[in-house]
Enzyme design. Structure first.
Site, PDB file in Angstrom:
ATOM      1  N   HIS A 250       0.850  -1.190   0.000  1.00 44.74           N
ATOM      2  CA  HIS A 250       0.000   0.000   0.000  1.00 44.74           C
ATOM      3  C   HIS A 250       0.883   1.237   0.000  1.00 44.74           C
ATOM      4  O   HIS A 250       1.952   1.229   0.608  1.00 44.74           O
ATOM      5  CB  HIS A 250      -0.909   0.005   1.247  1.00 44.74           C
ATOM      6  CG  HIS A 250      -2.060   0.934   1.101  1.00 44.74           C
ATOM      7  ND1 HIS A 250      -1.963   2.275   1.395  1.00 44.74           N
ATOM      8  CD2 HIS A 250      -3.327   0.715   0.659  1.00 44.74           C
ATOM      9  CE1 HIS A 250      -3.128   2.848   1.145  1.00 44.74           C
ATOM     10  NE2 HIS A 250      -3.969   1.933   0.693  1.00 44.74           N
TER      11      HIS A 250
ATOM     12  N   ASP B 243      -7.858  -5.378  -0.033  1.00 47.83           N
ATOM     13  CA  ASP B 243      -8.358  -6.269  -1.085  1.00 47.83           C
ATOM     14  C   ASP B 243      -8.026  -7.734  -0.838  1.00 47.83           C
ATOM     15  O   ASP B 243      -8.523  -8.604  -1.553  1.00 47.83           O
ATOM     16  CB  ASP B 243      -7.783  -5.846  -2.449  1.00 47.83           C
ATOM     17  CG  ASP B 243      -8.389  -4.547  -2.926  1.00 47.83           C
ATOM     18  OD1 ASP B 243      -9.583  -4.348  -2.675  1.00 47.83           O
ATOM     19  OD2 ASP B 243      -7.679  -3.736  -3.528  1.00 47.83           O
TER      20      ASP B 243
HETATM   21  N1  CMC Z   1       4.126  -7.621  -4.357  1.00 52.07           N
HETATM   22  C1  CMC Z   1       5.457  -7.627  -4.542  1.00 52.07           C
HETATM   23  N2  CMC Z   1       6.217  -6.514  -4.479  1.00 52.07           N
HETATM   24  C2  CMC Z   1       5.582  -5.352  -4.204  1.00 52.07           C
HETATM   25  C3  CMC Z   1       4.195  -5.288  -3.975  1.00 52.07           C
HETATM   26  C4  CMC Z   1       3.472  -6.487  -4.070  1.00 52.07           C
HETATM   27  N3  CMC Z   1       2.148  -6.501  -3.902  1.00 52.07           N
HETATM   28  N4  CMC Z   1       3.860  -4.007  -3.731  1.00 52.07           N
HETATM   29  C5  CMC Z   1       4.984  -3.302  -3.795  1.00 52.07           C
HETATM   30  N5  CMC Z   1       6.031  -4.102  -4.086  1.00 52.07           N
HETATM   31  C6  CMC Z   1       7.427  -3.721  -4.285  1.00 52.07           C
HETATM   32  C7  CMC Z   1       7.607  -3.210  -5.718  1.00 52.07           C
HETATM   33  O1  CMC Z   1       7.906  -4.239  -6.619  1.00 52.07           O
HETATM   34  C8  CMC Z   1       8.723  -2.213  -5.554  1.00 52.07           C
HETATM   35  O2  CMC Z   1       9.943  -2.938  -5.480  1.00 52.07           O
HETATM   36  P1  CMC Z   1      11.320  -2.305  -6.038  1.00 52.07           P
HETATM   37  O3  CMC Z   1      11.571  -1.097  -5.174  1.00 52.07           O
HETATM   38  O4  CMC Z   1      12.310  -3.395  -5.849  1.00 52.07           O
HETATM   39  O5  CMC Z   1      11.070  -1.942  -7.481  1.00 52.07           O
HETATM   40  C9  CMC Z   1       8.455  -1.614  -4.175  1.00 52.07           C
HETATM   41  O6  CMC Z   1       7.723  -2.610  -3.445  1.00 52.07           O
HETATM   42  C10 CMC Z   1       7.630  -0.337  -4.256  1.00 52.07           C
HETATM   43  O7  CMC Z   1       6.469  -0.609  -5.035  1.00 52.07           O
HETATM   44  P2  CMC Z   1       5.584   0.513  -5.731  1.00 52.07           P
HETATM   45  O8  CMC Z   1       4.550  -0.159  -6.557  1.00 52.07           O
HETATM   46  O9  CMC Z   1       6.447   1.530  -6.376  1.00 52.07           O
HETATM   47  O10 CMC Z   1       5.002   1.222  -4.431  1.00 52.07           O
HETATM   48  P3  CMC Z   1       3.646   1.956  -4.261  1.00 52.07           P
HETATM   49  O11 CMC Z   1       3.689   2.765  -3.047  1.00 52.07           O
HETATM   50  O12 CMC Z   1       3.248   2.639  -5.530  1.00 52.07           O
HETATM   51  O13 CMC Z   1       2.706   0.638  -4.020  1.00 52.07           O
HETATM   52  C11 CMC Z   1       0.695  -0.413  -4.628  1.00 52.07           C
HETATM   53  C12 CMC Z   1       1.383   0.640  -3.765  1.00 52.07           C
HETATM   54  C13 CMC Z   1      -0.668  -0.681  -4.014  1.00 52.07           C
HETATM   55  C14 CMC Z   1       0.520   0.143  -6.058  1.00 52.07           C
HETATM   56  C15 CMC Z   1       1.526  -1.730  -4.681  1.00 52.07           C
HETATM   57  O14 CMC Z   1       1.799  -2.202  -3.381  1.00 52.07           O
HETATM   58  C16 CMC Z   1       0.851  -2.793  -5.507  1.00 52.07           C
HETATM   59  O15 CMC Z   1       0.902  -2.742  -6.744  1.00 52.07           O
HETATM   60  N6  CMC Z   1       0.185  -3.808  -4.867  1.00 52.07           N
HETATM   61  C17 CMC Z   1      -0.503  -4.863  -5.582  1.00 52.07           C
HETATM   62  C18 CMC Z   1      -1.868  -4.382  -6.056  1.00 52.07           C
HETATM   63  C19 CMC Z   1      -2.833  -4.216  -4.921  1.00 52.07           C
HETATM   64  O16 CMC Z   1      -2.997  -5.074  -4.086  1.00 52.07           O
HETATM   65  N7  CMC Z   1      -3.539  -3.057  -4.921  1.00 52.07           N
HETATM   66  C20 CMC Z   1      -4.550  -2.736  -3.918  1.00 52.07           C
HETATM   67  C21 CMC Z   1      -4.164  -1.539  -3.122  1.00 52.07           C
HETATM   68  S1  CMC Z   1      -5.117  -1.332  -1.630  1.00 52.07           S
HETATM   69  C22 CMC Z   1      -6.726  -1.002  -2.162  1.00 52.07           C
HETATM   70  C23 CMC Z   1      -6.896   0.315  -2.789  1.00 52.07           C
HETATM   71  O17 CMC Z   1      -6.793   1.335  -2.125  1.00 52.07           O
HETATM   72  O18 CMC Z   1      -7.199   0.346  -3.971  1.00 52.07           O
END
Ligand code: CMC
Length: 378
Positions: free
Chosen positions: A261, A315
């Site tokens: 998140h 989720d």
């Molecule tokens: N699985 C594996 N690695 C992850 C995940 C995950 N679910 N989430 C983040 N990371 C890693 C990512 O690969 C990255 O690694 P690196 O620095 O080595 O490249 C690092 O953590 C930062 O990730 P990011 O996507 O740049 O970080 P963010 O703050 O934008 O992440 C997020 C937030 C929700 C987009 C992400 O955690 C994600 O894509 N999660 C999976 C999708 C998901 O479950 N979404 C629902 C969000 S909660 C409900 C809502 O509000 O909609």
């Protein structure tokens, strides 16, 4: 001239002042208008939470009764809107149908006088009132079934299940869905709420602003994750396969749905509550092997990625709960939209109170002083 620093995804940059909800991502705290989510999910219900989000405080019984009465007539879809829903292609996703039909609701509703508080409230009540019927109707049309007329006596949660399945839901199913609606109703400046506020800032109606928010929620990084979590659990094929599956995902540097998140760096408080709800539902309606797979997945992912602040988000358990309620997987994200409509509209109203058009800058990285080359010389 020095450029301002670019913050990708505007992470942590305030886009508005807001008194609607608050998150402490390190401690895993969420409150609506100052009241902790755990208290609301245990003691309140969706309509009361909507009032709270829109008005800043809990309603009296008379205020709540009045509010519910005003929402009732808006559940029913007008004839032109039903005709529109029946004409939608059956091939699309319910979120696409919802986005289109929400914009259409605006076309069949009275114009909104943005200067009048009464007119603004009336439009918000029309959106909130119609949302559940609209989602259920789009889904029934997609399945080739007749639309079910809403029952004004039922709560938002019960009416949604009734319009979707054509049967009055039992008390436990209604309570579980109602609680899920409370948990998803609002969540500060997430992508869909930001989209709603950006559209609101051009001084347009809540119909168009909510329609835009629905489009934003659809994506897999936001609300679209819930249906993918369920498909992911199904594809793992059992608790015993989890470890190898996680290793493969991590080696491929692929994200695991339902984890991580932007704000929470610990387990999402809503995931705790949804897990409890799943437990309650299993007691009366039987468990599912997917739950064992989910628990094992949580254990292994937390072990591998917990030190990077990656834990289950809202989720992660919601899909298991919705599946047990008999809801088709494609309708999980629309349920998120049904619930979040309360928060989107609270933000629409807040934006309208002191509006300033959103018009951020950019850092230009393109070429300059390029001349047009006629086609024959290229
Ligand atoms: N699985 C594996 N690695 C992850 C995940 C995950 N679910 N989430 C983040 N990371 C890693 C990512 O690969 C990255 O690694 P690196 O620095 O080595 O490249 C690092 O953590 C930062 O990730 P990011 O996507 O740049 O970080 P963010 O703050 O934008 O992440 C997020 C937030 C929700 C987009 C992400 O955690 C994600 O894509 N999660 C999976 C999708 C998901 O479950 N979404 C629902 C969000 S909660 C409900 C809502 O509000 O909609």
């Amino acid at each position: 001239m020095t450029h301002p620093e670019l913050i990708p995804g505007l992470a942590g940059i305030p886009a508005a002042e807001s008194s609607i909800s608050f998150i402490n991502g390190l401690e895993g705290l969420l409150s609506y208008r100052g009241i902790r989510i755990e208290e609301l999910s245990a003691q309140s219900h969706y309509e009361e939470v909507c009032w709270l989000l829109w008005n800043g405080e809990l309603p009296t019984q008379a205020q709540l009764d009045q509010f519910k009465l005003r929402l009732r007539p808006h559940r029913e879809l007008n004839a032109d809107l039903k005709k529109f829903v029946r004409g939608l292609p059956q091939s699309g996703h319910p979120m696409e149908a919802l986005q289109a039909s929400m914009a259409t609701l605006g076309m069949v509703s009275p114009g909104v006088d943005l200067k009048s508080a009464d007119s603004r409230l009336d439009a918000c009540e029309r959106v909130l009132g119609a949302m559940g019927t609209l989602i259920a109707s789009c889904e029934r049309h997609r399945q080739g079934l007749d639309l079910v007329e809403p029952d004004p006596e039922l709560s938002v949660a019960a009416n949604f299940l009734y319009c979707l399945n054509g049967e009055r839901p039992d008390e436990i199913k209604t309570r579980v869905l109602d609680c899920a609606l409370v948990l998803h109703a609002e969540h500060t400046m997430n992508a869909s709420t930001f989209a709603c506020r950006v559209v609101a800032s051009t001084e347009t109606s809540p119909y168009t602003a909510v329609s835009a928010a629905v489009g934003s929620l659809f994506g897999p990084l936001h609300g679209g994750a819930n249906e993918r979590v369920l498909r992911q659990l199904e594809s793992i094929g059992g608790k015993e396969n989890v470890e190898a599956w996680v290793d493969k995902k991590m080696a491929a540097k692929e994200k695991i749905m339902g984890f991580g998140h932007r704000v929470y760096k610990t387990k999402d408080p809503r995931a705790h509550d949804l897990q409890k709800l799943a437990g309650q539902l299993f007691e009366t309606h039987g468990s599912t092997p997917l739950y064992d797979t989910a628990l094992e997945l949580e254990r292994i992912v937390t072990d591998r990625l917990g030190d990077r602040g990656i834990y289950p988000n809202v989720d992660f358990f919601s899909g298991i709960v919705y599946q047990k309620l008999g809801i088709p997987t494609d309708v999980f994200t629309p349920i998120f939209a049904l619930s979040r409509t309360a928060g989107w509209l609270a933000h629409w109203m807040e934006q309208m109170e002191d509006n300033k058009l959103f018009r951020p800058g950019q850092i230009y990285t393109g070429r300059k002083d390029v001349h047009y080359v006629p086609m024959a010389q290229r």
